[in-house]
Design a protein around this motif. Structure first.
Motif, short mmCIF file in Angstrom:
data_model
loop_
_atom_site.label_atom_id
_atom_site.label_comp_id
_atom_site.label_asym_id
_atom_site.label_seq_id
_atom_site.Cartn_x
_atom_site.Cartn_y
_atom_site.Cartn_z
N ARG A 84 -50.18 -20.57 -46.15
CA ARG A 84 -50.52 -19.44 -47.02
C ARG A 84 -52.02 -19.45 -47.26
N GLY A 85 -52.50 -18.43 -48.00
CA GLY A 85 -53.94 -18.29 -48.22
C GLY A 85 -54.51 -17.36 -47.16
N ALA A 86 -55.31 -16.39 -47.60
CA ALA A 86 -55.72 -15.31 -46.70
C ALA A 86 -56.38 -15.80 -45.39
N ARG A 126 -46.88 -10.44 -44.09
CA ARG A 126 -47.36 -10.38 -45.48
C ARG A 126 -48.38 -9.24 -45.55
N CYS A 142 -54.71 -20.05 -58.64
CA CYS A 142 -54.09 -20.16 -57.32
C CYS A 142 -54.71 -21.29 -56.51
N THR A 191 -62.49 -21.94 -49.87
CA THR A 191 -63.59 -21.06 -50.30
C THR A 191 -64.05 -21.53 -51.68
N GLN A 214 -49.16 -22.62 -56.87
CA GLN A 214 -50.24 -23.04 -55.96
C GLN A 214 -51.24 -23.96 -56.66
N THR A 267 -59.92 -14.54 -52.88
CA THR A 267 -59.49 -13.14 -52.72
C THR A 267 -58.68 -12.99 -51.43
N ASP A 268 -57.74 -12.08 -51.47
CA ASP A 268 -56.94 -11.75 -50.28
C ASP A 268 -57.44 -10.49 -49.60
N ASN A 278 -56.26 -10.47 -55.58
CA ASN A 278 -56.03 -11.93 -55.53
C ASN A 278 -54.71 -12.21 -56.22
N LYS A 279 -54.34 -13.46 -56.25
CA LYS A 279 -53.04 -13.89 -56.81
C LYS A 279 -52.79 -13.28 -58.18
O1 MRU Z 1 -49.63 -16.08 -51.95
P1 MRU Z 1 -50.75 -16.95 -51.46
O2 MRU Z 1 -50.58 -18.38 -51.85
O3 MRU Z 1 -50.98 -16.78 -49.98
O4 MRU Z 1 -52.02 -16.40 -52.22
C1 MRU Z 1 -53.26 -17.01 -51.98
C2 MRU Z 1 -54.34 -16.50 -52.86
O5 MRU Z 1 -54.15 -15.59 -53.65
C3 MRU Z 1 -55.71 -17.07 -52.65
O6 MRU Z 1 -56.43 -17.06 -53.85
C4 MRU Z 1 -56.45 -16.20 -51.62
O7 MRU Z 1 -55.71 -16.13 -50.45
C5 MRU Z 1 -57.78 -16.74 -51.32
S1 MRU Z 1 -57.70 -18.16 -50.27
C6 MRU Z 1 -59.22 -18.65 -49.81
#
Ligand code: MRU
Length: 368
Positions: free
Chosen positions: A53-55, A96, A170, A182, A209, A248-249, A259-260
């Protein structure tokens, strides 16, 4: 990142060159288990079910998913290659919806493969492109970390001799990227430079997370304290947070930040208490095609069971417990959007910008 003295990335091509390995994040922080992904369909499941997970990591995984699809299609029957590849890309894309890195990585693969010749050549190109996406992510995070550490050094200079308290939400860590993270790249680099730091880690219900963030930080010797998701406002009100730093995603052209879920509330509390609120933004997570984010960025809604149950470890293994009465209605919004007006600045691989200068600042990067 180091786990018990050994350096790991969060995703890599296996030694056979024909499968991909990841750290199965569902097992953390109780067990470090490596999962081998052999097919593009397994990669779709790994992304959707959050084995990873994570962008930025989702983007790297999609890149490798395309490579796996090319390998499988060549092995099966090259005549159906183009149709099969398009189906794999469509399903990877749907895994996703919020993190733009997924679409970005697929677009990169699509563009590179359009230039390639016969299927066997496409396999080689897809592998090259997937490796490039992963390598670039490592370089981008390292650079972002250096710019963020300069920012933190400035804040520390205004508070000589005092530990700097960062609050994060998160996991925008090594586990959310290919390496470094990041938010955590900023923290690790600041720590390496000797800055006294402490991190408030939001628990981040329902997927927790925060457990990943705390585990990572502790493995890297960074002082941290887990807090429940509603504690941040209280801490800010009492001068116990110097800076909020989140990942951020997807960030729109005007600086609105997806973001989360819960990030927006942290930004409101930070604004009310004059605490600077920064976003760690690798250029691959900037979406220049989206003019603004509020009401436009697609927000993933996940299974309500994630809210209705808790997952944990009872000493013998993983267990799940119900929290609510049978038939309770629940909604599970995975992300929210923080409007640009609440963001003090964006820590990018190009430097730190405010919302007005963000798009210009990222011009000429892979997303400018
Ligand atoms: O649902 P997730 O765990 O994939 O969400 C992740 C986040 O919201 C992170 O803050 C985001 O991806 C930034 S990761 C560098």
């Amino acid at each position: 990142m180091l786990i018990d003295g050994t350096h790991y990335r969060s995703i890599w091509l296996a030694e056979d060159g024909e499968s991909v390995q990841i750290i199965d994040q569902r097992k953390l922080p109780f067990a470090v288990e490596i999962e081998t992904i052999r097919t593009w369909k397994e990669m779709v499941v790994a992304i959707r079910e959050m084995h990873l997970r994570g962008a930025p990591l989702i983007g790297a995984a999609a890149g490798y998913g395309v490579y796996l699809a090319c390998l499988e299609l060549v092995a099966a029957d090259s005549r159906g290659f183009d149709v099969g590849l398009e189906r794999a890309m469509t399903e990877l894309d749907a895994a996703r919806p919020t993190a733009v890195n997924l679409r970005w990585a697929l677009d990169r693969q699509r563009a590179a493969l359009a230039e390639a010749g016969p299927p066997r050549e496409k396999v080689a190109i897809a592998r090259e492109q997937a490796d490039a996406i992963a390598e670039e992510d490592v370089a981008v995070c390292a650079e972002l970390g250096r710019h963020g550490a300069d920012l933190l050094a400035g804040i520390a200079a205004g508070n000589p001799g005092r530990t700097i308290n960062v609050l994060t939400h998160c996991n925008a860590g090594w586990l959310a990227t290919v390496d470094y993270g990041t938010v955590t790249a900023v923290i690790y680099e600041s720590s390496r430079r000797g800055l006294p730091l402490h991190v408030w880690v939001d628990e981040t219900r329902p997927r927790n997370q925060g457990a990943l963030t705390s585990w990572e930080l502790s493995h890297n010797g960074v002082a941290n304290t887990v807090i429940c998701d509603n504690a941040g406002g209280h801490l800010m009100q009492h001068g116990r947070v110097d800076l909020v730093l989140v990942g951020t995603d997807r960030t729109a052209r005007n600086g609105d930040v997806a973001n989360k879920i819960g990030t927006y509330l942290k930004a409101l509390a930070a604004n009310d208490n004059e605490v600077p609120f920064y976003v760690a933004l690798p250029s691959s997570t900037f979406d220049p095609s989206m003019e603004r984010g509020v009401g436009a960025i697609p927000i993933e809604e996940r299974n309500a069971d994630e809210v209705l149950q808790v997952r944990g470890h009872d000493g013998t293994g993983e267990s799940r417990m119900r929290l609510y009465a049978d038939g309770t209605a629940a909604a599970n919004y995975a992300f929210d959007v923080t409007p640009a007006r609440l963001v003090t600045g964006y820590v990018t691989d190009r430097g730190v910008f405010d919302a007005r200068h963000l798009a210009d600042g990222l011009r000429g990067t892979n997303r400018g």
